[in-house]
Scaffold this motif. Structure first.
Motif, PDB file in Angstrom:
ATOM      1  N   ARG A  34       0.825  -1.207   0.000  1.00 32.57           N
ATOM      2  CA  ARG A  34       0.000   0.000   0.000  1.00 32.57           C
ATOM      3  C   ARG A  34       0.861   1.259   0.000  1.00 32.57           C
ATOM      4  N   ARG A  35       0.393   2.237  -0.747  1.00 32.19           N
ATOM      5  CA  ARG A  35       1.152   3.491  -0.855  1.00 32.19           C
ATOM      6  C   ARG A  35       1.197   4.253   0.464  1.00 32.19           C
ATOM      7  N   ILE A  36       0.273   3.975   1.374  1.00 30.58           N
ATOM      8  CA  ILE A  36       0.333   4.614   2.690  1.00 30.58           C
ATOM      9  C   ILE A  36       1.475   4.060   3.536  1.00 30.58           C
ATOM     10  N   HIS A  37       2.040   2.933   3.105  1.00 29.20           N
ATOM     11  CA  HIS A  37       3.113   2.309   3.869  1.00 29.20           C
ATOM     12  C   HIS A  37       4.507   2.667   3.363  1.00 29.20           C
ATOM     13  N   THR A  38       4.612   3.122   2.122  1.00 30.26           N
ATOM     14  CA  THR A  38       5.932   3.452   1.574  1.00 30.26           C
ATOM     15  C   THR A  38       5.802   4.484   0.453  1.00 30.26           C
ATOM     16  N   ARG A  39       6.767   5.359   0.381  1.00 34.61           N
ATOM     17  CA  ARG A  39       6.845   6.316  -0.721  1.00 34.61           C
ATOM     18  C   ARG A  39       7.937   5.928  -1.717  1.00 34.61           C
ATOM     19  N   GLU A  40       8.499   4.759  -1.537  1.00 39.02           N
ATOM     20  CA  GLU A  40       9.579   4.327  -2.414  1.00 39.02           C
ATOM     21  C   GLU A  40       9.065   4.147  -3.836  1.00 39.02           C
ATOM     22  N   THR A  41       9.718   4.757  -4.776  1.00 38.08           N
ATOM     23  CA  THR A  41       9.317   4.685  -6.180  1.00 38.08           C
ATOM     24  C   THR A  41       9.326   3.240  -6.675  1.00 38.08           C
ATOM     25  N   GLY A  42       8.250   2.837  -7.309  1.00 36.78           N
ATOM     26  CA  GLY A  42       8.174   1.510  -7.882  1.00 36.78           C
ATOM     27  C   GLY A  42       7.756   0.429  -6.913  1.00 36.78           C
ATOM     28  N   LEU A  43       7.437   0.778  -5.663  1.00 40.75           N
ATOM     29  CA  LEU A  43       7.055  -0.230  -4.672  1.00 40.75           C
ATOM     30  C   LEU A  43       5.585  -0.119  -4.304  1.00 40.75           C
ATOM     31  N   GLY A  44       5.136   1.076  -3.926  1.00 36.12           N
ATOM     32  CA  GLY A  44       3.747   1.256  -3.563  1.00 36.12           C
ATOM     33  C   GLY A  44       2.814   0.912  -4.708  1.00 36.12           C
ATOM     34  N   GLY A  45       1.773   0.134  -4.396  1.00 30.29           N
ATOM     35  CA  GLY A  45       0.801  -0.271  -5.400  1.00 30.29           C
ATOM     36  C   GLY A  45       1.126  -1.557  -6.118  1.00 30.29           C
ATOM     37  N   THR A  46       2.291  -2.130  -5.869  1.00 33.20           N
ATOM     38  CA  THR A  46       2.677  -3.380  -6.530  1.00 33.20           C
ATOM     39  C   THR A  46       2.207  -4.580  -5.708  1.00 33.20           C
ATOM     40  N   PHE A  47       2.205  -5.734  -6.337  1.00 29.53           N
ATOM     41  CA  PHE A  47       1.792  -6.962  -5.648  1.00 29.53           C
ATOM     42  C   PHE A  47       2.893  -7.432  -4.697  1.00 29.53           C
ATOM     43  N   VAL A  48       2.471  -7.900  -3.531  1.00 36.08           N
ATOM     44  CA  VAL A  48       3.417  -8.462  -2.571  1.00 36.08           C
ATOM     45  C   VAL A  48       4.212  -9.593  -3.213  1.00 36.08           C
ATOM     46  N   GLY A  49       3.512 -10.476  -3.924  1.00 36.92           N
ATOM     47  CA  GLY A  49       4.183 -11.594  -4.570  1.00 36.92           C
ATOM     48  C   GLY A  49       5.227 -11.148  -5.578  1.00 36.92           C
ATOM     49  N   ARG A  50       4.961 -10.055  -6.289  1.00 41.14           N
ATOM     50  CA  ARG A  50       5.932  -9.532  -7.249  1.00 41.14           C
ATOM     51  C   ARG A  50       7.204  -9.111  -6.536  1.00 41.14           C
ATOM     52  N   GLN A  51       7.069  -8.413  -5.424  1.00 40.44           N
ATOM     53  CA  GLN A  51       8.249  -7.964  -4.687  1.00 40.44           C
ATOM     54  C   GLN A  51       9.004  -9.125  -4.059  1.00 40.44           C
ATOM     55  N   MET A  52       8.295 -10.171  -3.686  1.00 40.92           N
ATOM     56  CA  MET A  52       8.971 -11.360  -3.167  1.00 40.92           C
ATOM     57  C   MET A  52       9.820 -12.020  -4.247  1.00 40.92           C
ATOM     58  N   TYR A  53       9.253 -12.138  -5.446  1.00 50.13           N
ATOM     59  CA  TYR A  53      10.023 -12.729  -6.546  1.00 50.13           C
ATOM     60  C   TYR A  53      11.159 -11.811  -6.979  1.00 50.13           C
ATOM     61  N   ASN A  54      10.931 -10.492  -6.942  1.00 53.54           N
ATOM     62  CA  ASN A  54      12.023  -9.572  -7.260  1.00 53.54           C
ATOM     63  C   ASN A  54      13.211  -9.810  -6.331  1.00 53.54           C
TER      64      ASN A  54
END
Length: 209
Positions: A34-54
């Motif tokens: 969620r974008r309320i949890h991070t302002r990091e570019t390219g992270l907020g709004g993405t799928f949790v699973g996507r970031q795990m695989y990244n």
């Protein structure tokens, strides 16, 4: 830093788990970052699973991109259009999660397979259309449109987790409808849980999720 990962399938109480942890003061990632949890570019709004695989493919650690923001990951799969991400069904990812750190705790939210299958069938075409098109570990493309196929996949998933984790004390299969669920989860986490109930209930007239 992430302390808990839920390996349960969708429609097994993942939203309930996220809400319960939030009431206990934890920050949980449920399906998306969620974008309320991070302002990091390219992270907020993405799928949790996507970031795990990244993280897994970049450095072998599925949690490296999520650690700074979350205490728990409560829904890690994603199935949306061409996106089909199921870390909890992927043996290599499960191994990487277990090896990422020795104190990581795991839970697998659980409901009877027939109930889960029925909820999937009635939830935004998940069972009838999206699962058969998803190319999911254990459920190849073209399978999952019938209760029989979904139930076999669901039961196989939890059997796989039991085989992998065995009697590992870091793992808890949590029957979310059990009267003891709140106490079992609290004991597993060493955390006071002031709330337990049902969230994201399927209000379809045929039943509830």
């Amino acid at each position: 830093m992430i302390k808990l990962v839920n390996l349960g399938l969708p429609k097994t109480g993942t939203t309930t788990l996220a809400y319960a942890l939030a009431q206990a003061g934890w920050t949980a990632a449920d399906h998306k970052v969620r974008r309320i949890h991070t302002r990091e570019t390219g992270l907020g709004g993405t799928f949790v699973g996507r970031q795990m695989y990244n993280g897994y493919f970049e450095c072998g650690d599925p949690f490296v991109h999520l650690d700074p923001y979350y205490d728990a990951l409560t829904e890690i799969s994603a199935l949306n259009g061409d996106v089909s991400l199921w870390p909890q069904c992927d043996y290599a990812m499960l191994k990487a999660m277990r090896m990422a750190r020795s104190d990581m705790l795991f839970v697998a939210t659980w409901r009877p397979a027939q109930d889960v299958s029925d909820s999937m069938r009635r939830w935004n075409n998940l069972g009838t259309d999206r699962l058969p098109a998803g190319h999911i570990p254990g459920l190849p493309g073209g399978f999952g449109a019938t209760d029989k196929e979904r139930v076999q996949w669901i039961e196989g998933h939890y059997a796989m987790l039991r085989d992998i984790f065995g009697d590992d004390p870091r793992y808890l299969e949590l029957s979310v409808g059990d009267a003891r669920a709140q106490d079992q989860l609290a004991a597993h986490l060493g955390l006071d849980l002031p709330w337990w109930g049902r969230k994201n209930v399927n209000t379809d007239l045929e039943g509830a999720a």
